[in-house]
Design an enzyme around this catalytic site. Structure first.
Site, PDB file in Angstrom:
ATOM      1  N   CYS A  73     -29.937 -10.444  68.775  1.00 41.82           N
ATOM      2  CA  CYS A  73     -29.346  -9.211  68.260  1.00 41.82           C
ATOM      3  C   CYS A  73     -30.198  -8.776  67.080  1.00 41.82           C
ATOM      4  CB  CYS A  73     -27.905  -9.462  67.824  1.00 41.82           C
ATOM      5  SG  CYS A  73     -27.122  -8.082  66.969  1.00 41.82           S
ATOM      6  N   CYS A 183     -32.844  -2.672  69.745  1.00 46.44           N
ATOM      7  CA  CYS A 183     -31.527  -3.257  70.038  1.00 46.44           C
ATOM      8  C   CYS A 183     -31.625  -3.895  71.400  1.00 46.44           C
ATOM      9  CB  CYS A 183     -30.450  -2.165  70.026  1.00 46.44           C
ATOM     10  SG  CYS A 183     -28.819  -2.719  70.587  1.00 46.44           S
ATOM     11  N   THR A 184     -31.097  -5.106  71.552  1.00 44.91           N
ATOM     12  CA  THR A 184     -31.245  -5.823  72.822  1.00 44.91           C
ATOM     13  C   THR A 184     -30.426  -5.200  73.951  1.00 44.91           C
ATOM     14  OG1 THR A 184     -29.553  -7.423  72.104  1.00 44.91           O
ATOM     15  CG2 THR A 184     -31.870  -8.025  71.778  1.00 44.91           C
TER      16      THR A 184
END
Length: 262
Positions: A73, A183-184
């Site tokens: 994250c 952002c993952t």
């Protein structure tokens, strides 16, 4: 220790994009994944809240015997990984926007970063950007609203397309030639992004680099799994299991998806 799992946590299902890269590079490793969907998105929370959630997730993974923890994250990495490394003995691998490779390769010297508010506001992001993007114009955009839609499984929805177009258009007007996904959750939007972006714009995310770093640290510690059999993967969510199942479903995988109270 070599059979102990690699732990991975994220604010929800987005970190499964990082898990995929780890599994692809290290197919024999066992893994435990925490989707803290109940508390998503982290990007809208205070630094203190993000730190407390990261501590909670870390301690759940340690109770499950994890030998290394991947903070999958961007927001948690940029706000909490320093504290985690100082206070726990297990190695941590973090993730942050891949500004360095974008800055090095950009010809237009204009790079776009799509990330959460929590990542863009963090001191780690600003120091990384300052160190690696000298002489580069970095156009930052908060991807407000994207994570909640992805957490609902609405990856190809009209709402998400409209939001993306609103975030990407100003970057294109400024002349970016690289778009960094910070952002993952966002790699799941790459098919949509490719339809919006001209062929001159390259997309970069950090998942593959995280997998390489995970392998490197396990190798240095001598804790790579030596058994040449497919690993087992435990996925836990404190949100909607059906959504998580949809992101990890794989007929050839030894895995389980369970409700977690964390």
């Amino acid at each position: 220790m070599s059979d102990s799992p690699v732990g991975i946590f994220d604010s929800g299902v987005g970190g499964t994009s990082v898990w995929r890269e780890i599994h692809k590079l290290l197919p024999y490793e066992n893994t435990v994944y925490l989707a803290d969907s109940k508390n998503a998105p982290y990007g809208e929370k205070s630094e203190h809240e993000i730190l407390q959630l990261s501590i909670k997730n870390t301690e759940v993974l340690l109770r499950k015997g994890c030998k290394l923890i991947v903070v999958a994250c961007n927001t948690a990495t940029t706000n909490a990984i320093g504290y985690l490394r100082q206070n726990y003995d297990v190695p941590f691998v973090g993730i942050e926007p891949a500004i360095k490779p974008a800055a090095l390769q950009s010809r237009s010297k204009i790079v776009g970063v799509l990330a959460t508010k929590g990542t863009l506001a963090s001191s780690l992001f600003h120091s990384t950007s300052g160190n690696h993007a000298r002489g580069i114009t970095v156009i930052e955009r908060e991807g407000t609203g994207l994570v909640p839609l992805i957490e609902q499984g609405k990856v190809d929805s009209k709402e998400i397309k409209e939001l993306l177009e609103g975030y990407i258009r100003p970057m294109l007007e400024k002349g970016i030639d690289y778009l960094v996904l910070g952002c993952t959750h966002y790699p799941y939007l790459i098919p949509l992004l490719k339809d919006m972006l001209p062929g001159t714009v390259q997309i970069i995310d950090s998942g593959e680099a995280v997998a390489r770093q995970t392998k490197s640290i396990l190798g240095e510690k001598g804790t790579l799994r030596t058994t040449r059999s497919s690993g087992h993967h435990e996925f836990y969510s404190n949100g909607d299991l059906k959504v998580l199942e949809g992101f990890v479903r794989n007929d050839g995988l030894h895995y389980s998806v369970e409700k977690g109270d964390f």
